[in-house]
Design a protein around this motif. Structure first.
Motif, mmCIF file in Angstrom:
data_model
loop_
_atom_site.group_PDB
_atom_site.id
_atom_site.type_symbol
_atom_site.label_atom_id
_atom_site.label_comp_id
_atom_site.label_asym_id
_atom_site.label_seq_id
_atom_site.Cartn_x
_atom_site.Cartn_y
_atom_site.Cartn_z
ATOM 1 N N LEU A 1 130.375 -24.629 55.329
ATOM 2 C CA LEU A 1 131.688 -25.236 55.537
ATOM 3 C C LEU A 1 132.359 -25.381 54.173
ATOM 4 O O LEU A 1 131.752 -25.900 53.236
ATOM 5 C CB LEU A 1 131.441 -26.613 56.156
ATOM 6 N N ARG B 1 141.436 -26.316 61.624
ATOM 7 C CA ARG B 1 142.111 -27.569 61.306
ATOM 8 C C ARG B 1 141.069 -28.601 60.923
ATOM 9 O O ARG B 1 140.023 -28.701 61.578
ATOM 10 C CB ARG B 1 142.852 -28.096 62.543
ATOM 11 N N MET C 1 135.735 -36.005 62.632
ATOM 12 C CA MET C 1 134.756 -35.731 63.682
ATOM 13 C C MET C 1 134.243 -37.031 64.299
ATOM 14 O O MET C 1 134.069 -38.041 63.614
ATOM 15 C CB MET C 1 133.577 -34.925 63.117
ATOM 16 N N LEU D 1 139.873 -26.013 56.858
ATOM 17 C CA LEU D 1 138.490 -25.714 56.495
ATOM 18 C C LEU D 1 138.177 -24.260 56.802
ATOM 19 O O LEU D 1 138.820 -23.644 57.658
ATOM 20 C CB LEU D 1 137.532 -26.554 57.343
ATOM 21 N N LEU E 1 134.885 -22.121 58.149
ATOM 22 C CA LEU E 1 133.565 -22.230 58.771
ATOM 23 C C LEU E 1 133.022 -20.808 58.802
ATOM 24 O O LEU E 1 133.590 -19.939 59.459
ATOM 25 C CB LEU E 1 133.774 -22.768 60.184
ATOM 26 N N ARG F 1 125.062 -21.967 58.764
ATOM 27 C CA ARG F 1 126.510 -21.879 58.557
ATOM 28 C C ARG F 1 126.924 -22.689 57.349
ATOM 29 O O ARG F 1 126.210 -23.596 56.932
ATOM 30 C CB ARG F 1 127.253 -22.386 59.797
ATOM 31 N N HIS G 1 140.057 -26.492 67.138
ATOM 32 C CA HIS G 1 140.397 -26.489 65.709
ATOM 33 C C HIS G 1 140.694 -25.100 65.144
ATOM 34 O O HIS G 1 141.043 -24.990 63.967
ATOM 35 C CB HIS G 1 139.321 -27.212 64.896
ATOM 36 N N SER H 1 126.346 -27.415 54.341
ATOM 37 C CA SER H 1 125.653 -26.320 55.001
ATOM 38 C C SER H 1 124.976 -26.834 56.252
ATOM 39 O O SER H 1 124.381 -27.908 56.226
ATOM 40 C CB SER H 1 124.558 -25.747 54.104
ATOM 41 N N GLY H 2 125.075 -26.050 57.298
ATOM 42 C CA GLY H 2 124.159 -26.233 58.411
ATOM 43 C C GLY H 2 122.981 -25.338 58.092
ATOM 44 O O GLY H 2 122.888 -24.787 56.997
ATOM 45 N N ASP I 1 133.775 -27.337 65.568
ATOM 46 C CA ASP I 1 132.493 -26.658 65.331
ATOM 47 C C ASP I 1 132.528 -25.244 65.928
ATOM 48 O O ASP I 1 133.575 -24.622 66.020
ATOM 49 C CB ASP I 1 131.367 -27.511 65.924
ATOM 50 N N LEU J 1 139.552 -32.073 61.013
ATOM 51 C CA LEU J 1 139.547 -33.180 61.977
ATOM 52 C C LEU J 1 138.762 -34.350 61.401
ATOM 53 O O LEU J 1 138.026 -34.194 60.435
ATOM 54 C CB LEU J 1 138.859 -32.741 63.285
#
Ligand code: Q0N
Length: 287
Positions: A16, A82, A86, A24, A26, A14, A68, A10-11, A203, A84
């Motif tokens: 994930l 997609r 990071m 993924l 988001l 947001r 992505h 979690s942000g 992101d 990645l």
């Protein structure tokens, strides 16, 4: 909650999820943070505004750098992406002197090692956009680092590519926004590598949560500028004398409505698309 997927993290606002080994999800909530605290009151459709804007920019910048985005879900708040690897850095591009850049300039006359002319005021436009890399702190604040440190973390060649891509994205988006009455003061990018080793933008990108958007109307350097999206919430919070520690205050309906209207106005100005059309069919931002 989106269908399927292992929750990866979690942000603040947001989430994930892993869809499979290559993809993924988001998803952007309607939560809002101010002064780094998530408030108990949501802004309806905020997550859709941010997701729609991000998808809009991804569709329009894929010639500058691949990104992505695989698909925009019909809930309007979820991106299939997609997966990645990071980079361990994020990069902020600053076109104006604000936030930590202004503080750095006041203290040192430079912003993250970029020397600047004397006598600049808070919120002044910079002679040219500056790239300021930071390390991604797991919790708390991202820490600005020197370009040489960033280059050591990802390698010189790749860092050069990151610089080139981030500046090109900023210049493109700032020019687009300026023509529509919005100043893109600064913005943060996160990039990664795909399975072929190609640099890919990840992101969210060029949203009000990852950028400082200011109304061009009334722009007045010499002090802080009102935020395009969060100013009503900030002003309300300031009026309470809240100490800016968790928990934050509930936000009254009038301030919620005003804030929602500002997010939608930013979406409509930047995309040229009616937000109602986005709600009816999110794919409109990809065309
Ligand atoms: C990834 N973060 C940090 C959501 C945003 N395409 C990707 N592939 C692999 N990993 C990531 C992405 C992306 N984007 C990005 N963490 C993993 C940003 N997160 C924080 C939590 O909320």
């Amino acid at each position: 909650m989106p269908e399927a997927g292992v929750h990866l993290g979690s942000g603040k606002v947001r989430e994930l999820y892993a869809l499979d080994e290559a993809r993924l999800l988001l998803t952007a909530s309607d939560r809002i943070s101010t002064f780094d605290v998530i408030l108990p009151t949501e802004i309806p459709d905020k997550g859709r505004v941010l997701t729609g804007l991000s998808a809009f920019w991804f569709a329009r910048t894929s010639d500058l750098v691949p990104n992505h985005l695989l698909a925009l879900r019909d809930d309007g708040r979820t991106l299939e992406c997609r997966r990645l690897v990071m980079l361990p850095i994020e990069v902020v591009v600053r076109g104006y002197l604000a936030g930590s850049g202004w503080k750095d300039y006041l203290a040192t006359g430079a912003v993250c090692g970029h020397a600047l002319p004397a006598g600049l005021r808070e919120s002044d436009r910079l002679p040219q956009p500056l790239l300021t890399p930071a390390t991604k702190a797991e919790s708390g604040h991202d820490e600005n680092i020197a370009a040489a440190t960033a280059a050591r973390l990802v390698g010189d060649g790749l860092y050069g590519e990151v610089e080139r891509v981030a500046l090109a994205l900023y210049r493109f988006a700032a020019a687009h926004a300026e023509a529509r009455g919005i100043i893109l003061a600064d913005t943060k990018f996160e990039l990664g590598l795909d399975s072929e080793g190609t640099l890919v933008l990840g992101d969210e990108a060029l949203t009000p949560d990852s950028s400082r958007f200011w109304p061009a109307l009334g722009f007045a350097p010499g002090g802080p500028q009102p935020s395009y999206d969060k100013q009503y919430v900030r002003d309300y919070c300031e009026s309470l004398g809240w100490d800016k520690t968790d928990p934050g205050p509930e936000i009254p309906a009038g301030v919620v409505a005003g804030t929602r209207a500002r997010y939608i106005e930013a979406f409509e100005l930047l995309t040229g698309i009616a937000f109602a059309d986005y709600l009816a069919d999110p794919q409109v931002v990809l065309r």
